[in-house]
Design an enzyme around this catalytic site. Structure first.
Site, PDB file in Angstrom:
ATOM      1  N   CYS A 198      -1.583  -8.351  -2.330  1.00 52.90           N
ATOM      2  CA  CYS A 198      -1.976  -7.553  -1.073  1.00 52.90           C
ATOM      3  C   CYS A 198      -2.732  -8.875  -0.305  1.00 52.90           C
ATOM      4  O   CYS A 198      -2.463  -9.945   0.005  1.00 52.90           O
ATOM      5  CB  CYS A 198      -2.717  -6.556  -1.175  1.00 52.90           C
ATOM      6  SG  CYS A 198      -2.753  -5.493   0.282  1.00 52.90           S
TER       7      CYS A 198
ATOM      8  N   HIS B 264       0.739  -2.498  -4.724  1.00 49.33           N
ATOM      9  CA  HIS B 264      -0.296  -2.324  -5.653  1.00 49.33           C
ATOM     10  C   HIS B 264       0.142  -1.351  -6.578  1.00 49.33           C
ATOM     11  O   HIS B 264       1.321  -0.698  -6.346  1.00 49.33           O
ATOM     12  CB  HIS B 264      -1.471  -1.336  -4.748  1.00 49.33           C
ATOM     13  CG  HIS B 264      -2.211  -2.378  -3.803  1.00 49.33           C
ATOM     14  ND1 HIS B 264      -3.071  -2.964  -4.287  1.00 49.33           N
ATOM     15  CD2 HIS B 264      -2.332  -2.446  -2.349  1.00 49.33           C
ATOM     16  CE1 HIS B 264      -3.732  -3.773  -3.286  1.00 49.33           C
ATOM     17  NE2 HIS B 264      -3.415  -3.288  -2.313  1.00 49.33           N
TER      18      HIS B 264
END
Length: 491
Positions: free
Chosen positions: A333, A430
């Site tokens: 991310c 994630h």
């Protein structure tokens, strides 16, 4: 029919409120009750994506799992995600509505009470029992006016409170009796019982302490509840968990720089469970270990600010040396965005408008925007052609030549990027290491020993069952259930 409700508050932060609520959710769910967790206001950069397409605190997602419920935005209607020392991103009903300084939020927070009460009422109408978690300390009388997280909510709904103190810190008798002494008498009336948490040793040695607390407060003192040794096997929400990480002591070092605004660090939990991994959280001011096989750049709540922080520690120099020596890098991310050529934020989505040069280890560029992508994902790894599960929770769009070598495909769409030599990887996904087959393949690619029998998701469920049994062995759950009552109806 409206559910009964009970609220767990603490004498301070990190006294074990989240864990107690998770254990109670599983214990009462095991009794056949429809249970839902609820936290009116939370502050955390460790968040989870819900089935209804929003985000809530990671602890509430774990508590939902404990209750055998899918996580929904109603379980945590107000979430504050710190972006800088004096301000946070404001999430209401799972959606970002903007950012505020702490001072502005405290002035305006009463406007969020209707959303909180509406979410709570919806859960109460659909369940037998709602277990509410307070935030921080119940005795922050300087913040009592306009409070949403503790007695402000409890008073609005007439919810009885269990006050939890942490005996491991010392001074637990003073912290509990002191709370009664300084809070408003009408708030104190809502405290139905106290609970001593994290006890070590022979519980009978605290019999006199319980008697003193009961005599001084006029309330039953529950427990003491002994320390739950396997708590480290469950995802942690509070960044304080990184201060004393419990990790396997394997031979292969995986290093993770502790960014100032680190987010979603539970991505690392499955790695800690592997016997060949020694996960090292690198504190600011310390160099990245030269003998690390893999460096993971984790998620960040403010990517450009954390990129500057990364350089201030000299970690950019350490990372370049790591790569020259043949090391591997994974950016997740915000960490993925940092690995590129640049991060452009023309509208000031995460702070002051501007453009920051990236670390330039992937040939990609990122442009920030105000659209936040929040999705639970099923993906497939391009490296091993193995399934992945996880979630997207990010702002910004990334493109560039290295994206032609994606990390995964999500519904046929490419995600992430891999360098030409295959040693530098970035992804927006994630939770990727919770996929057991992928985690083993990824680590074996680095010659890291893995446990072929480790089922990470099953381990979490077993631990929740063990936690419920632990609580039931030391606390009278029938008494707790009798203390709970139906909340005051909405006006």
């Amino acid at each position: 029919m409206t559910a009964r409700a009970l609220m767990v508050m603490g004498t301070g932060s990190d006294v074990g409120k989240s864990l107690v609520v998770a254990g109670l959710c599983r214990a009462f769910a095991n009794r056949g009750l429809g249970v839902a967790p609820f936290k009116p206001q939370n502050m955390s950069n460790n968040a989870a994506v819900t089935v209804d397409g929003g985000e809530i605190g990671r602890a509430q997602a774990l508590q939902a799992r404990a209750a055998r419920k899918a996580p929904t935005t109603a379980m945590n209607p107000v979430l504050l995600k710190p972006e800088r020392e004096t301000g946070s991103q404001i999430i209401v009903n799972g959606r970002r509505i903007g950012s505020m300084s702490a001072r502005d939020y405290f002035k305006a927070r009463s406007q969020f009470l209707p959303a909180i009460l509406e979410s709570f009422d919806g859960l109460a109408q659909a369940n037998d029992l709602v277990i509410v978690e307070g935030a921080g300390s119940a005795s922050e009388v300087n913040l009592r006016a306009g409070d949403l997280a503790n007695f402000g909510f409890a008073r609005a709904t007439d919810t009885p409170v269990i006050l939890v103190g942490d005996i491991h810190r010392g001074g637990v008798i003073a912290s509990i009796i002191g709370t009664f002494a300084i809070i408003e008498p009408t708030d104190a009336e809502l405290i139905a019982a106290t609970l001593i948490n994290k006890f070590h040793g022979d519980p009978t040695l605290f019999d006199n302490g319980k008697a003193i607390i009961e005599a001084q407060t006029g309330r039953p003192c529950l427990g003491p509840l002994p320390h739950f040794a396997d708590a480290h096997l469950l995802p942690a929400e509070d960044i304080l968990a990184l201060d004393s990480p419990t990790a396997s002591q394997g031979e292969t070092i995986i290093a993770v720089p502790r960014l100032a605004r680190i987010a979603n660090f539970d991505d690392l939990d499955p790695l800690k469970a592997e016997p060949g991994v020694r996960l090292v959280i690198v504190e600011p001011g310390r160099p990245l270990p030269r003998d690390a096989k893999l460096v993971i750049l984790p998620g960040s709540k403010a990517t450009r600010a954390d990129l500057e922080f990364f350089r201030q520690q000299g970690w950019d120099i350490d990372l370049a040396a790591h790569i020259r020596a043949g090391g591997h890098v994974l950016g997740i991310c915000g960490g993925y965005q940092m690995l590129g050529q640049s991060i452009d934020d023309p509208d000031g989505t995460e702070g002051a408008p501007g453009r920051s040069p990236g670390l330039a280890h992937l040939d990609i560029e990122t442009r920030m925007d105000h659209t936040k992508q929040l999705r639970v994902e099923n993906a497939r790894s391009t490296l091993f052609d193995l399934p992945l599960t996880g979630y997207h929770m990010h702002m910004g769009t990334t493109s560039g030549p290295d994206c032609a070598r994606p990390f995964s495909h999500v519904k046929a769409a490419p995600d992430g990027a891999i360098s030409a030599n295959g040693r530098i990887i970035g992804t927006y996904l994630h939770g990727l290491f919770a996929a057991d087959d992928f985690r083993r393949a990824f680590l074996q690619r680095l010659d890291v020993a893995t446990d072929p029998l480790l089922d990470f998701d099953a381990q979490i469920d077993r631990t929740l069952d063990d936690l419920a049994a632990h609580i039931e062995a030391h606390i009278d759950l029938d008494l707790l259930l009798n203390l709970a009552r139906e909340p005051r109806p909405l006006p």
